[in-house]
Write an enzyme that holds these catalytic residues in place. Sequence first.
Site, PDB file in Angstrom:
ATOM      1  CB  SER A 148      -0.954  -0.042   1.195  1.00  0.00           C
ATOM      2  OG  SER A 148      -1.931   0.955   1.108  1.00  0.00           O
ATOM      3  CD  GLU A 166     -15.170  14.816  -7.797  1.00  0.00           C
ATOM      4  OE1 GLU A 166     -14.204  15.488  -7.391  1.00  0.00           O
ATOM      5  OE2 GLU A 166     -16.339  15.095  -7.550  1.00  0.00           O
ATOM      6  CG  HIS A 190      -5.669  -0.326  -1.423  1.00  0.00           C
ATOM      7  ND1 HIS A 190      -5.916  -1.402  -0.593  1.00  0.00           N
ATOM      8  CD2 HIS A 190      -4.765   0.442  -0.785  1.00  0.00           C
ATOM      9  CE1 HIS A 190      -5.193  -1.265   0.514  1.00  0.00           C
ATOM     10  NE2 HIS A 190      -4.484  -0.165   0.412  1.00  0.00           N
TER      11      HIS A 190
END
Length: 290
Positions: A148, A166, A190
């Site tokens: 991560s 967005e 992710h």
Amino acid sequence: MNILGKLIIIGGAVDKGSFTEINLDKNAASNLNFFEAGILKRIINESKHKEKSRIEIITTASVIPKEIGPEYVKAFEYLNAKNVDILTIERREQAADEEVLARLKAADIVMFTGGDQLRLSSILGGTPFHDILLDKYHNEEFIYAGTSAGAAAASNNMIYQGSSSEALLKGEVKISSGLGLIDGVIIDTHFVQRGRIGRLFQAVVGNPRVLGIGLGEDTGLLITNNREMEAIGSGLVILVDGREIKDTNLTKVELGQPISISHLVTHVMSKFDTYNLETHKMHIQSSHYL
């Protein structure tokens, strides 16, 4: 330049067993099924001294380090790697502490946990710890493993913020400098689960020389000599190559407006597939055409 270290970047949510469960020992056998074939086992196998390697878990990115660190220690211990400890660095001055630096120098593997990658770059960047980390990676049989945030921070260019929904609006993706172990790529994590393909598109269209790497959860890349990449783990790696982009409106639209991109090339990798960062060629292990 020949780089002796190896880079293992992971998309997050490494399936290392549920070590917070009460019935841990009772369920250890089923957890081990993952370990034997999974990413953590691969980290150990790729290291210089295998199960005897000195492993330091670095929880700097996490806001709950006291919970995260012991979980990784237990995970590695169940894989018979007993020489494991947690290296706590929460402030910049700690990254110059002689004891901390001595432990880094002695490490065969560092495992950077998830959290906020901006904590990694702002706390460790430009410190003696950072200098030693880069030197070990370039000149020793050493493994930098990061999941991560630890993965996102490994490259020179680092995505640290941006809405998934967005992401293809101009200005929505924020990029900073990472720890700089590898150049020419930008990494997002992710990736599949959180729908971050747009974030990577915007990062690449702004600098098409950089290869975008999107790592799914429990999925990673083993990178040797900053050149050969092998997909590891159970999920998908998405590569976004902007070198053949033919057109975009990036410089013409205002901040917050949608971005158009023509002819953006993508690749999808799964376990054992490889990609060469110099030739830009991908090899599918179980090719339909072999």
